[in-house]
Motif scaffolding. Structure first.
Motif, PDB file in Angstrom:
ATOM      1  N   ASN A   1      68.741  85.187  95.794  1.00 24.73           N
ATOM      2  CA  ASN A   1      68.104  84.597  96.958  1.00 24.73           C
ATOM      3  C   ASN A   1      66.707  84.114  96.583  1.00 24.73           C
ATOM      4  O   ASN A   1      66.138  84.542  95.581  1.00 24.73           O
ATOM      5  N   GLU A   2      66.146  83.254  97.359  1.00 25.27           N
ATOM      6  CA  GLU A   2      64.794  82.742  97.129  1.00 25.27           C
ATOM      7  C   GLU A   2      63.870  83.189  98.252  1.00 25.27           C
ATOM      8  O   GLU A   2      64.246  83.118  99.426  1.00 25.27           O
ATOM      9  N   PRO A   3      62.678  83.674  97.953  1.00 30.87           N
ATOM     10  CA  PRO A   3      62.083  83.833  96.612  1.00 30.87           C
ATOM     11  C   PRO A   3      62.542  85.102  95.903  1.00 30.87           C
ATOM     12  O   PRO A   3      62.325  85.275  94.705  1.00 30.87           O
ATOM     13  N   CYS A   4      63.183  86.022  96.644  1.00 27.53           N
ATOM     14  CA  CYS A   4      63.665  87.248  96.026  1.00 27.53           C
ATOM     15  C   CYS A   4      64.835  87.766  96.843  1.00 27.53           C
ATOM     16  O   CYS A   4      65.091  87.324  97.960  1.00 27.53           O
ATOM     17  N   GLY A   5      65.565  88.701  96.267  1.00 24.61           N
ATOM     18  CA  GLY A   5      66.676  89.289  96.987  1.00 24.61           C
ATOM     19  C   GLY A   5      68.030  88.818  96.493  1.00 24.61           C
ATOM     20  O   GLY A   5      68.153  88.209  95.428  1.00 24.61           O
ATOM     21  N   THR A   6      69.038  89.097  97.298  1.00 25.72           N
ATOM     22  CA  THR A   6      70.427  88.852  96.915  1.00 25.72           C
ATOM     23  C   THR A   6      71.179  88.180  98.054  1.00 25.72           C
ATOM     24  O   THR A   6      70.880  88.405  99.216  1.00 25.72           O
TER      25      THR A   6
END
Length: 349
Positions: free
Chosen positions: A319-324
Motif C-alpha cells: 500500500n502507499e505510502p505504507c501498509g498492505t
C-alpha cells in the motif's frame, strides 16, 4: 541450543551429500578406466593373433582390419552406455538428494513452527483465562460500585470473546485440514462487512474506516460462517499491525462474474520474501514489531484455505505510502444483486 542442533544436523546432511557425490564421481572414473583397459587388452590380443597368423606385419595396420573396427565400435558403444548410465544416475541421485534435503528442511521448519505455535497458543489461552479469573475473583470478594463492576464485566466479556474466537480458529483450522466443504447459501458481502466493521468500531473507537462499495454487488453463494472468519481475520489483522491510529480502506467491485474485494491498511507492511509465507500454517512475520503482537499464525492460513474452497484467489500488494493491500476475487452468483451499502458516514455513526 535448538539452533545449534539444527546447524549440526544441516552440516551432517551436507557432508553426506558431498561424500555421495565424491564416491559416485570416483566410481564413474573407475568404470571408464576399466572399460578403456579392457579395450586395450582386447586390441593387443587381436594384434598378437593376427601377427601369429601372418595376416599382419605391423601393429599399426590393425586399425584397418574389420575385426578391430568392430572391436572399436563395441568399445564406443560401451562408452556411450556408461555415459548415459552416469547421466541418468546423476539425475536420479540429484533429484533424490534434493527431495530428501527439501523434506528434511520442511520437517525442521515444521517442528520449529509447531514449537512456536505451542508457545503462542499457551500464551493466548493463558492470558484471557487469567483475566476472566481475576474478574470473577474480584466480583466474588468485593462489593464494587456499579460503574466499576460494569467495567470489569465488560473486560471479562472482551476476554471471553477473544477466547471464543481463538477456539473457533483452532476448530476451523482442524476442519480445513480434513475435508472442509462450504455450507453454501446466499451471502451479502457488503452487509456482512458493514456488520463486522460496526462491531470492530465499538471495540476500537479510534478505528478509521473508508468504504468504496459499488451498489450492484451480487450475492456470493458461499459459507456465511467461513466468509465471516475471512473478513474478521483480515480486519483484525490490519488493526493489530497498525503502527498508529488504525485505518481501513475497503473497496468492493463487480468485474464480469466476479467480486473484487480489496482491504488496505496503513500498518507496518509485509516484505516481499514473506508475502507467500504469511499464508502458511503457524507462520508469523519474524520481526520485532510483530513478535510483540498477539497471534497464533492461523489467521491468514484460514483466510487462504476458505477463499480457495470458494474457488477464489487472494494475493498481497504494498500500500502507499505504507501498509498492505489484500486483493481477493470471488465468484459471484450470476442472477442476484445485494442491497446498496450504507454510506461511510452512516457506518461511522
Amino acid at each position: 541450543m535448538e539452533k545449534r542442533r539444527y546447524l549440526q544436523l544441516k552440516l551432517l546432511s551436507y557432508s553426506v551429500i558431498a561424500y555421495m557425490m565424491l564416491a559416485f564421481g570416483w566410481w564413474s572414473v573407475l568404470l571408464f578406466t576399466k572399460n578403456r583397459d579392457a579395450f586395450q587388452a582386447k586390441k593387443e590380443h587381436l594384434v598378437l593373433v593376427k601377427i601369429a597368423s601372418g595376416e599382419l606385419t605391423e601393429p599399426a595396420q590393425i586399425e584397418l582390419m574389420p575385426e578391430f573396427q568392430s572391436l572399436e565400435k563395441a568399445y564406443r558403444q560401451q562408452e556411450y552406455m556408461i555415459t548415459g548410465e552416469v547421466l541418468v544416475f546423476v539425475f536420479i541421485l540429484v533429484i533424490g538428494l534434493w527431495l530428501i534435503h527439501n523434506g528434511y528442511n520442511k520437517e525442521i521448519n515444521a517442528a520449529v513452527q509447531r514449537r512456536n505455535f505451542l508457545l503462542s497458543i499457551t500464551h493466548e489461552l493463558k492470558s484471557p483465562i487469567a483475566s476472566i479469573r481475576l474478574v470473577l475473583d474480584t466480583l466474588r470478594k468485593r462489593e464494587l460500585q456499579p460503574d466499576i463492576k460494569n467495567k470489569l464485566l465488560d473486560n471479562g466479556l472482551v476476554e471471553t470473546e477473544r477466547l471464543h474466537q481463538l477456539v473457533n480458529n483452532l476448530l476451523l483450522s482442524a476442519r480445513l485440514e480434513a475435508a472442509y466443504q462450504p455450507n453454501r447459501e446466499m451471502v451479502d458481502l457488503p452487509l456482512l462487512a458493514e456488520d463486522l466493521l460496526e462491531m470492530l468500531q465499538a471495540k476500537h473507537p479510534k478505528l478509521e474506516v473508508e468504504l468504496d462499495i459499488e451498489e450492484d454487488i451480487p450475492f456470493l453463494l458461499g459459507d456465511r460462517i467461513g466468509m465471516t472468519s475471512v473478513l474478521l481475520n483480515l480486519f483484525e489483522n490490519a488493526i493489530k499491525y497498525s503502527s498508529g491510529i488504525p485505518s481501513l480502506h475497503i473497496s468492493m467491485q463487480k468485474v464480469k462474474q466476479q467480486i473484487h474485494l480489496e482491504i488496505a491498511d496503513q500498518g507496518i507492511g509485509i516484505s516481499d520474501k514473506e508475502k507467500k509465507k504469511v499464508f502458511e500454517k503457524f507462520y508469523r512475520i519474524g520481526n520485532e514489531d510483530t513478535r510483540k503482537t498477539k497471534g497464533t499464525g492461523l489467521g491468514l492460513y484460514i483466510v487462504k484455505q476458505i477463499i480457495e474452497a470458494h474457488q477464489g484467489t487472494i494475493r498481497l500488494a504494498d500500500n502507499e505510502p505504507c501498509g498492505t493491500v489484500f486483493k481477493i476475487t470471488l465468484p459471484a452468483h450470476p442472477q442476484s444483486v445485494a442491497k446498496p451499502p450504507k454510506m461511510v458516514n452512516d457506518l461511522a455513526k
